[in-house]
Design a protein around this motif. Structure first.
Motif, PDB file in Angstrom:
ATOM      1  N   ASN A   1       0.825  -1.207   0.000  1.00  0.00           N
ATOM      2  CA  ASN A   1       0.000   0.000   0.000  1.00  0.00           C
ATOM      3  C   ASN A   1       0.862   1.261   0.000  1.00  0.00           C
TER       4      ASN A   1
ATOM      5  N   HIS B   1       0.304   3.446  -3.272  1.00  0.00           N
ATOM      6  CA  HIS B   1      -0.490   4.655  -3.043  1.00  0.00           C
ATOM      7  C   HIS B   1       0.298   5.783  -2.387  1.00  0.00           C
TER       8      HIS B   1
ATOM      9  N   SER C   1     -11.008   1.204  -1.882  1.00  0.00           N
ATOM     10  CA  SER C   1      -9.757   1.380  -2.606  1.00  0.00           C
ATOM     11  C   SER C   1      -9.840   2.666  -3.401  1.00  0.00           C
ATOM     12  N   THR C   2      -8.757   3.437  -3.406  1.00  0.00           N
ATOM     13  CA  THR C   2      -8.717   4.680  -4.185  1.00  0.00           C
ATOM     14  C   THR C   2      -8.069   4.474  -5.543  1.00  0.00           C
ATOM     15  N   ALA C   3      -7.663   3.217  -5.853  1.00  0.00           N
ATOM     16  CA  ALA C   3      -7.031   2.952  -7.149  1.00  0.00           C
ATOM     17  C   ALA C   3      -8.055   3.149  -8.265  1.00  0.00           C
TER      18      ALA C   3
END
Length: 724
Positions: free
Chosen positions: A444, A448, A525-527
């Motif tokens: 992570n 990110h 998730s921010t992906a």
């Protein structure tokens, strides 16, 4: 029953796994220090040991494949091949392939030989081809003559060892072949082998399945003693092996070699008594010199004193060195045996508590004295046994260097992993179950957290990002921190993503700190797209559940543009802890002693006061929770209650109980699947009278008490909605 051959193969697999871990560590260190000759030697020695031992125990595919890698590093060791990124990538891939071959040997799956062929071809392409004999010097592209490569790039530091290999007659039963071991010694350098047949019986008494021959080997090699001993790694228990350094080219010594008598005694060919008996017939050298008038007697005496003094110093130094070696000795024990030992100690602690309670009821002074002695011994046994289970967490940290190296290359980022506090010790079970959560956290941070090099340069940061993995003791806990100097977590973006993914309602507003903690929600998730690294919404929620299953907790602190820090708090052990036993409403509870700071008396409040209150403790305002109300315990409260002041998540809280019983050795028992998620309770233990006491989860209690008013406020709304 397991055969000797199967036992030897199992021992090789276990030893090979350790060697592969050592190989990976050495390769990653070599990437940072490509000119370090010791690291090159470590890589070569690990490969050589895997090859030799694999051939001995029937792992021919591993031996053949490892031979090609070893050949390349032999050229590296001789200065013919440089250490490059490509070489290290191929060697790490070779290490992974050997690990897969070991897995196939255990599981019975067929290995993928095409992968081995591709790695071998790439490795051979790195090795320069020697020019044919008689060919002149090589020429460069511009026709200029290239300097000839020296035959010996660096002066060898050859040492000569005398190896006495005396195998037990039954060595052939274990599947070992002494001749293969002698060939392994020849691979290390020039070897002169002297067989001894004196113990071979006559033909009528000869048993062909027994080994009656032993050998002396004079070995001249650049390898050290450890590499020579590695040859005999799996026959140490079936042979007498004596390795002595007889000459060292690195030591300038003009003195003649040992006298004949010293050599014969050292080899065991003649006893010291027999040699002295023969020498006693001769006159001592000192007396011969004085009688001849060559030197005065007092000078001979002075020389004898010097000789004795030097011998005494060397003997003292050798004894100290031997003591250090002995103190650092270790043995390998199966983990199942260690777990069983801890279980037995836990049962002993319970029986000791029962004996202690029975002795106090009988008020027998003699019996009480014996019980106190038993308690002291059980405490020492508990601490020693738990100490055996404690391992340095650095063994886990070292595995993540490869992860960061490969993942940063896949993501196109430059990331350096810094590890601190690797010597911090933690329970073996905790370390084993900590690996996957740490992998998720590191992935992570790399995906990110740390920005690409160009983005970092534009923000005024170094192009190479840093991820710091550290561990430290804090009271009865271990703090593990994963910190990066990346972009940080934007709480506004987290809230928007959470609303879009349905993690929270669209109209919910949260403060920044609570918004950041939404990354632990399931499915978050921010992906922007799904990759091999992230985007599927699986990761940080798994981390939180895994840490909570270890009776730990995880905290997050992030600053936009500065970076993110994850702090994992874990107990030292999951087996036995020191606790403080308390009574609430006639029921026994145990508070982990590492949370307890002090105890104080407290007058029972009136019935009209709120659920959560504060007290003035020596001028400090401390909020407290009445466990009797929180647990809805029946019966009247005592007039004078007691407050146990605890540390919870960096703040002081008071737990109001009816009575403090005292310290209690707590053997932690699981509550089972049905009750394992009860808030505020982390486990159970058995008391001396055989009854059960629940173990309190102090941070969980504080959170439970904080949630109670909100539940009470929501209850009327829910009831009204149901009526409508």
């Amino acid at each position: 029953m397991q055969s000797q051959e199967d036992a030897n193969r199992a021992a090789f697999i276990e030893e090979a796994q350790d060697l592969l871990a050592e190989l990976e560590t050495a390769l990653l260190e070599l990437e940072a220090q490509p000119d370090d000759r010791d690291l090159v030697a470590r890589v070569f020695r690990a490969m050589h040991t895997i090859k030799g031992s694999g051939a001995m125990f029937g792992f021919d595919d591993i031996a053949h494949f490892t031979h090609d890698v070893e050949t390349v590093f032999d050229r590296v060791r001789n200065g013919e091949v440089p250490v490059t990124r490509q070489l290290l990538d191929l060697t790490l891939a070779s290490r992974d392939h050997i690990a897969r071959l070991l897995h196939c040997a255990v599981s019975g799956e067929p290995p993928d030989l095409s992968h081995a062929a591709a790695i071998t071809a790439s490795l051979r392409a790195l090795v320069p081809v020697a020019p044919p004999a008689g060919q002149g010097p090589a020429q460069g592209a511009d026709g200029a003559e290239c300097p000839a490569e020296p035959e010996e790039p660096c002066p060898p530091c050859t040492r000569t060892w005398r190896v006495r290999f005396r195998p037990a007659p039954s060595i052939l039963f274990s599947g070992a072949n002494p001749l293969v071991l002698l060939d392994e010694l020849r691979d290390l350098g020039g070897a002169q082998v002297f067989p001894h047949f004196s113990e071979v019986p006559g033909l009528g008494e000869l048993q062909p399945e027994l080994c009656h021959v032993w050998w002396d080997v004079l070995l001249s090699t650049e390898s050290d003693e450890a590499a020579i001993r590695d040859v005999f790694l799996f026959v140490e228990d079936d042979a007498d092996i004596d390795i002595r350094l007889v000459d060292d080219a690195r030591i300038v010594d003009d003195a003649a070699y040992k006298r004949l008598g010293e050599i014969l005694i050292e080899r065991g060919d003649v006893s010291a008594d027999d040699l002295h008996r023969v020498l006693d017939e001769q006159r001592p050298l000192g007396r011969l010199l004085t009688d001849a008038g060559v030197v005065p007697p007092e000078r001979v005496d002075a020389a004898l004193v010097e000789q004795q003094a030097v011998r005494t110093i060397r003997q003292t130094r050798d004894k100290e060195s031997a003591a250090r070696d002995e103190s650092g000795a270790s043995i390998r024990v199966a983990a199942s045996k260690l777990d069983f030992l801890v279980d037995l100690v836990g049962e002993l602690v319970i029986v000791q508590a029962q004996l202690s309670q029975a002795a106090h009821l009988r008020s027998d002074p003699g019996l009480l004295g014996l019980v106190e002695e038993l308690e002291r011994l059980s405490d020492e046994l508990r601490d020693t046994t738990l100490g055996i289970r404690m391992l340095p967490i650095g063994t886990t940290f070292s595995k993540f260097r490869r992860l960061v190296r490969d993942l940063s290359a896949e993501l196109g980022k430059d990331v350096e992993l810094v590890t601190l506090g690797g010597e911090t010790e933690l329970d073996k079970t905790v370390i084993e179950r900590l690996g996957d959560p740490l992998v998720h956290c590191l992935r992570n941070s790399l995906d990110h957290g740390v920005e690409p090099p160009d983005a970092r340069a534009a923000a005024g940061k170094p192009r190479t990002g840093t991820v710091t993995l550290s561990a430290a003791h804090a009271g009865g806990e271990v703090l593990i921190t994963i910190a990066d100097d990346g972009a940080g977590i934007d709480p506004v973006r987290v809230l928007e993503t959470a609303r879009r993914r349905g993690v929270i309602a669209p109209d919910v507003e949260l403060p920044p700190r609570e918004a950041v903690e939404l990354i632990f929600a399931a499915g978050f998730s921010t992906a922007e797209k799904v990759t091999s690294v992230s985007g599927r919404g699986v990761g940080m929620d798994v981390v939180k559940r895994s840490i909570e299953a270890l009776r730990g907790r995880i905290e997050i602190d992030s600053t936009v543009g500065k970076g993110t820090t994850l702090t994992i708090r874990l107990p030292l052990t999951l087996a036995i802890i020191d606790g403080l036993q308390v009574l609430v409403g006639g029921e026994s509870y145990v508070i982990p002693l590492n949370h307890v700071e002090e105890c104080a008396e407290h007058a029972t409040p009136g019935s009209g006061e709120g659920r959560q209150r504060i007290i003035n403790l020596r001028g400090e305002i401390v909020p407290y929770i009445r466990l009797r109300e929180l647990f809805a315990s029946p019966g009247p409260a005592p007039a004078i209650e007691q407050v146990v002041v605890v540390d919870a998540q960096g703040s002081r809280f008071g737990l109001v109980v009816d009575c403090v019983v005292g310290e209690h050795q707590t053997v932690i028992k699981s509550l089972g699947r049905i009750y394992k998620d009860v808030p505020g309770i982390s486990g159970a233990t058995i008391k001396g009278d055989g009854s059960m006491a629940l173990i309190l989860d102090v941070p969980g209690l504080v959170q439970l008490a904080a949630d109670q008013p909100m539940r009470a406020q929501r209850a009327p709304v829910a009831a009204h909605g149901g009526g409508a």
